[in-house]
Write a protein that holds these residues in place. Structure first.
Motif, PDB file in Angstrom:
ATOM      1  N   ASP A   1       0.831  -1.184   0.000  1.00 43.52           N
ATOM      2  CA  ASP A   1       0.000   0.000   0.000  1.00 43.52           C
ATOM      3  C   ASP A   1       0.881   1.254   0.000  1.00 43.52           C
ATOM      4  O   ASP A   1       1.665   1.460   0.919  1.00 43.52           O
ATOM      5  N   ALA A   2       0.752   2.027  -1.035  1.00 48.60           N
ATOM      6  CA  ALA A   2       1.337   3.374  -1.140  1.00 48.60           C
ATOM      7  C   ALA A   2       2.869   3.433  -1.239  1.00 48.60           C
ATOM      8  O   ALA A   2       3.397   4.146  -2.072  1.00 48.60           O
ATOM      9  N   TYR A   3       3.582   2.712  -0.378  1.00 47.17           N
ATOM     10  CA  TYR A   3       5.039   2.872  -0.326  1.00 47.17           C
ATOM     11  C   TYR A   3       5.782   1.585  -0.668  1.00 47.17           C
ATOM     12  O   TYR A   3       5.356   0.504  -0.292  1.00 47.17           O
ATOM     13  N   TRP A   4       6.925   1.746  -1.357  1.00 46.30           N
ATOM     14  CA  TRP A   4       7.820   0.592  -1.532  1.00 46.30           C
ATOM     15  C   TRP A   4       8.810   0.547  -0.374  1.00 46.30           C
ATOM     16  O   TRP A   4       9.421  -0.481  -0.111  1.00 46.30           O
ATOM     17  N   ALA A   5       8.985   1.688   0.313  1.00 47.49           N
ATOM     18  CA  ALA A   5       9.928   1.766   1.431  1.00 47.49           C
ATOM     19  C   ALA A   5       9.141   1.868   2.739  1.00 47.49           C
ATOM     20  O   ALA A   5       7.922   1.788   2.749  1.00 47.49           O
ATOM     21  N   GLY A   6       9.855   2.078   3.824  1.00 47.45           N
ATOM     22  CA  GLY A   6       9.206   2.167   5.120  1.00 47.45           C
ATOM     23  C   GLY A   6       8.759   0.797   5.602  1.00 47.45           C
ATOM     24  O   GLY A   6       9.145  -0.221   5.037  1.00 47.45           O
ATOM     25  N   GLU A   7       7.950   0.800   6.661  1.00 45.24           N
ATOM     26  CA  GLU A   7       7.456  -0.481   7.160  1.00 45.24           C
ATOM     27  C   GLU A   7       6.542  -1.106   6.113  1.00 45.24           C
ATOM     28  O   GLU A   7       5.739  -0.419   5.482  1.00 45.24           O
ATOM     29  N   ARG A   8       6.694  -2.404   5.903  1.00 49.07           N
ATOM     30  CA  ARG A   8       5.918  -3.064   4.855  1.00 49.07           C
ATOM     31  C   ARG A   8       4.440  -3.108   5.237  1.00 49.07           C
ATOM     32  O   ARG A   8       4.071  -3.686   6.263  1.00 49.07           O
ATOM     33  N   VAL A   9       3.605  -2.509   4.410  1.00 49.58           N
ATOM     34  CA  VAL A   9       2.158  -2.557   4.597  1.00 49.58           C
ATOM     35  C   VAL A   9       1.549  -3.146   3.337  1.00 49.58           C
ATOM     36  O   VAL A   9       1.710  -2.585   2.255  1.00 49.58           O
ATOM     37  N   VAL A  10       0.894  -4.282   3.463  1.00 47.64           N
ATOM     38  CA  VAL A  10       0.288  -4.909   2.285  1.00 47.64           C
ATOM     39  C   VAL A  10      -1.227  -4.975   2.438  1.00 47.64           C
ATOM     40  O   VAL A  10      -1.759  -4.936   3.553  1.00 47.64           O
TER      41      VAL A  10
ATOM     42  N   GLU B   1      10.138  13.025 -23.953  1.00 46.68           N
ATOM     43  CA  GLU B   1       9.858  12.664 -22.570  1.00 46.68           C
ATOM     44  C   GLU B   1       9.599  11.181 -22.492  1.00 46.68           C
ATOM     45  O   GLU B   1       9.459  10.501 -23.508  1.00 46.68           O
ATOM     46  N   LYS B   2       9.550  10.666 -21.249  1.00 43.23           N
ATOM     47  CA  LYS B   2       9.427   9.224 -21.066  1.00 43.23           C
ATOM     48  C   LYS B   2       9.055   8.915 -19.637  1.00 43.23           C
ATOM     49  O   LYS B   2       9.105   9.792 -18.775  1.00 43.23           O
ATOM     50  N   CYS B   3       8.721   7.654 -19.410  1.00 44.87           N
ATOM     51  CA  CYS B   3       8.459   7.176 -18.044  1.00 44.87           C
ATOM     52  C   CYS B   3       9.710   7.373 -17.201  1.00 44.87           C
ATOM     53  O   CYS B   3      10.819   7.080 -17.637  1.00 44.87           O
ATOM     54  N   THR B   4       9.543   7.894 -15.984  1.00 44.06           N
ATOM     55  CA  THR B   4      10.688   8.097 -15.084  1.00 44.06           C
ATOM     56  C   THR B   4      10.541   7.261 -13.820  1.00 44.06           C
ATOM     57  O   THR B   4      11.137   7.589 -12.802  1.00 44.06           O
ATOM     58  N   PHE B   5       9.768   6.168 -13.896  1.00 40.09           N
ATOM     59  CA  PHE B   5       9.406   5.417 -12.678  1.00 40.09           C
ATOM     60  C   PHE B   5       8.829   6.384 -11.652  1.00 40.09           C
ATOM     61  O   PHE B   5       9.022   6.201 -10.451  1.00 40.09           O
ATOM     62  N   CYS B   6       8.165   7.442 -12.097  1.00 35.81           N
ATOM     63  CA  CYS B   6       7.619   8.470 -11.203  1.00 35.81           C
ATOM     64  C   CYS B   6       8.683   8.943 -10.218  1.00 35.81           C
ATOM     65  O   CYS B   6       8.503   8.823  -8.996  1.00 35.81           O
ATOM     66  N   VAL B   7       9.773   9.473 -10.744  1.00 38.56           N
ATOM     67  CA  VAL B   7      10.908   9.856  -9.899  1.00 38.56           C
ATOM     68  C   VAL B   7      10.482  10.758  -8.736  1.00 38.56           C
ATOM     69  O   VAL B   7      11.015  10.667  -7.624  1.00 38.56           O
ATOM     70  N   GLN B   8       9.447  11.594  -8.972  1.00 42.50           N
ATOM     71  CA  GLN B   8       8.971  12.506  -7.922  1.00 42.50           C
ATOM     72  C   GLN B   8       8.325  11.733  -6.772  1.00 42.50           C
ATOM     73  O   GLN B   8       8.274  12.217  -5.646  1.00 42.50           O
ATOM     74  N   ARG B   9       7.865  10.535  -7.024  1.00 44.56           N
ATOM     75  CA  ARG B   9       7.250   9.717  -5.975  1.00 44.56           C
ATOM     76  C   ARG B   9       8.247   8.715  -5.405  1.00 44.56           C
ATOM     77  O   ARG B   9       8.380   8.568  -4.188  1.00 44.56           O
ATOM     78  N   THR B  10       8.934   7.987  -6.306  1.00 37.01           N
ATOM     79  CA  THR B  10       9.708   6.839  -5.844  1.00 37.01           C
ATOM     80  C   THR B  10      10.918   7.247  -5.002  1.00 37.01           C
ATOM     81  O   THR B  10      11.334   6.498  -4.124  1.00 37.01           O
ATOM     82  N   ARG B  11      11.470   8.438  -5.270  1.00 37.25           N
ATOM     83  CA  ARG B  11      12.597   8.865  -4.432  1.00 37.25           C
ATOM     84  C   ARG B  11      12.116   9.319  -3.060  1.00 37.25           C
ATOM     85  O   ARG B  11      12.918   9.568  -2.169  1.00 37.25           O
ATOM     86  N   GLN B  12      10.811   9.445  -2.887  1.00 40.59           N
ATOM     87  CA  GLN B  12      10.242   9.746  -1.566  1.00 40.59           C
ATOM     88  C   GLN B  12       9.744   8.461  -0.891  1.00 40.59           C
ATOM     89  O   GLN B  12       9.049   8.529   0.110  1.00 40.59           O
ATOM     90  N   GLY B  13      10.036   7.326  -1.502  1.00 42.02           N
ATOM     91  CA  GLY B  13       9.612   6.062  -0.907  1.00 42.02           C
ATOM     92  C   GLY B  13       8.255   5.570  -1.366  1.00 42.02           C
ATOM     93  O   GLY B  13       7.805   4.503  -0.954  1.00 42.02           O
ATOM     94  N   LYS B  14       7.594   6.375  -2.204  1.00 44.35           N
ATOM     95  CA  LYS B  14       6.259   5.967  -2.667  1.00 44.35           C
ATOM     96  C   LYS B  14       6.367   5.016  -3.855  1.00 44.35           C
ATOM     97  O   LYS B  14       7.381   4.960  -4.536  1.00 44.35           O
TER      98      LYS B  14
END
Lengths: 207, 320
Positions: A170-179, B255-268
């Motif tokens: 859910d939402a994050y690939w990092a942090g505590e794992r929440v599925v 332009e191209k897919c960036t693995f949503c760099v604005q999200r994924t580098r924040q852990g999303k």
């Protein structure tokens, strides 16, 4: 003359693969290759280091299973059951016939298991205490931990879910794992995904 | 470890190798610019297009460096300028990040072809997240309805218009595969596209000259070109942006897919992975042995599309 040609031919045959190999080297050395890097990466990543992945937008509960030797969380279920706790209605009190429609869950369509193997309520819900589920051995299972129940038949899915190949975080690939819990995606009474119209369409590859 | 060090060297070397020529070029350019500046400033004042502040910002933006050549300070400055410009030009309140890649992270993606049902929620989420041009209907992700047994998406149908899933069909998603050995990077004549240390292949939109060599070089149809000025309705604009990601693109850039760099580098998770209702999309850190993506690679039947080309994609297909 012929011999010279033959020799040079042989020489070429030896040389060409060598040249190809040499040409390939810098490419391999520069990137290292993804698979090679993956094989060398044995140290677990401290995903708690990403401070922006802390906030959980959903209600979660710690799962009663382990994942990669650690703990993880699942989305709650009880919060999304509109008339929980079940024991509020499921008492010894007599029910009037005119209230029957309200009380008998006539909105639930059972479509779980095929043909003769179709499930009935009591195979998953506990017969004595309606606030719980129960597995085939009669062990009471909390609604928030329904994976313990589902996994007794769908053990392959449960194995993949624990590892991360089934279901989703859910939402994050990092942090505590929440599925997501089983019931976050599948309706327990009719678990197959519904057909629906696609959101949009894709252009052909050359456009 | 060794390969990583080499990679670090390569990263700086490939852009610094022509340092002297670039510098002399810039010198010439600045002389030319100085000569032309007087005309531009007076012309702007007479025409009355935009405020002095806006023109000053545009001026500084015009002469900034390639993102990889910028110092941290310069990066912060350009991001601040772009935020201000968005406010002045489009009256948009955006927050732009220049978050650097995290250490010990290499992003990878896996796509479950036996779970995808072709709903295309991912495509729509991607369009919204990345501020893609609504006018030309630009999409980074393509989903094809495929006959079972087929593996080539050119044989698939992307324009299916019926309830999905259909029996005896499967659905295959194609997007940028963020190859480690990416041919698009080699093709770029201005070094406007490169692979970041966390594996994301990005574009510096300000350095792209729109030659589309990268588009021709990509064997996976992963790149998109802006034939016109991209249009995004103001109320649908995603204000959370990244310099290398979903910020405003110009006409004539790639332009191209960036693995949503604005999200994924924040852990999303990337928007596509978060939007998928079937859990077909697995995203994570390839260097973390405990990650979901590593579980998939270790325990499932996986393949990479056109692996034989040697581009080393970080995108796997798998099945249950």
């Amino acid at each position: 003359m012929k011999k010279i040609f033959l020799r040079s031919g042989l020489f070429c045959l030896c040389f060409v693969p060598g040249a190809v190999f040499l040409a390939g080297l810098p490419a391999m050395a520069s990137g290292g290759g993804v698979m090679e890097r993956i094989h060398h990466a044995e140290e677990p990543y401290d995903s708690m280091a990403i401070e922006t992945a802390y906030q959980q937008p959903v209600k979660t509960v710690r799962a009663k299973e382990s994942w990669q030797g650690g703990t993880f969380r699942v989305l709650t279920r009880k919060d999304s059951i509109t008339r929980f706790r079940c024991s509020v209605c499921h008492t010894d009190k007599k029910v009037l016939v005119k209230d029957g429609a309200l009380f008998t869950h006539d909105d639930i369509v059972m479509n779980h298991g095929k043909g003769e193997n179709g499930l009935v309520c009591i195979q998953c819900h506990d017969e004595d205490n309606r606030d719980f589920l129960s597995d085939s051995s009669g062990k009471k299972i909390d609604f928030d931990h329904s994976y313990q129940l589902c996994g007794q038949c769908h053990f392959r899915q449960k194995r993949d879910w624990l590892g991360g190949a089934h279901g989703k975080r859910d939402a994050y690939w990092a942090g505590e794992r929440v599925v997501r819990n089983c019931t976050s995606c599948h309706s327990p009474h009719s678990p197959a995904f519904k057909t629906k119209m696609p959101e949009t369409y894709s252009l052909p590859l050359d456009q | 470890m060794d390969s990583r060090k080499k990679e670090g060297q390569m990263k700086t070397n490939d852009i610094l190798e022509k340092k002297s020529t670039r510098r002399s070029f810039m010198k010439k350019l600045s002389i030319a610019a100085a000569a032309g500046s007087a005309g531009l400033v007076t012309g702007g004042c007479v025409g009355g297009s935009g405020s002095t502040e806006e023109m000053g910002l545009k001026w500084e933006e015009y002469f900034k460096k390639n993102y990889r050549m910028m110092t941290d300070k310069e990066k912060d400055e350009t991001v601040a300028r772009l935020e201000k410009l968005a406010k002045l030009q489009d009256d948009a309140n955006i927050q732009m990040s220049n978050q650097e890649p995290r250490e010990k992270v290499l992003f990878g993606y896996a796509f479950n072809i036996s779970r995808c049902k072709g709903y295309m929620d991912c495509v729509e989420a991607c369009v919204q997240e990345n501020n893609l041009d609504r006018n030309s209907k630009t999409q980074y992700i393509r989903i094809f309805e495929m006959d079972s047994g087929q593996q080539d998406p050119t044989s698939g149908d992307g324009k299916y218009h019926h309830e999905v899933p259909v029996e005896n069909k499967y659905y295959m998603g194609i997007q940028c595969f963020h190859c480690e050995n990416a041919p698009c990077i080699k093709a770029c004549p201005t070094k406007a596209t490169w692979r970041e240390p966390d594996g994301i292949v990005v574009v510096d939109y300000d350095w792209c000259i729109g030659c589309r060599y990268c588009m021709a070089a990509c064997p996976f149809w992963g790149r998109r070109f802006n034939w016109g000025e991209p249009e995004v309705p103001k109320e649908e604009l995603n204000p959370k942006q990244h310099y290398l990601g979903n910020r405003k693109r110009m006409k004539g850039v790639m332009e191209k897919c960036t693995f949503c760099v604005q999200r994924t580098r924040q852990g999303k998770l990337p928007a596509c992975a978060e939007a998928c209702p079937t859990g077909s999309r697995v995203f994570g850190n390839l260097l973390d042995p405990d990650s979901e993506i590593r579980y998939v690679l270790k325990h499932k039947k996986v393949f990479r599309f056109k692996e034989e080309l040697g581009t080393d994609p970080k995108f796997w297909y798998f099945m249950d």
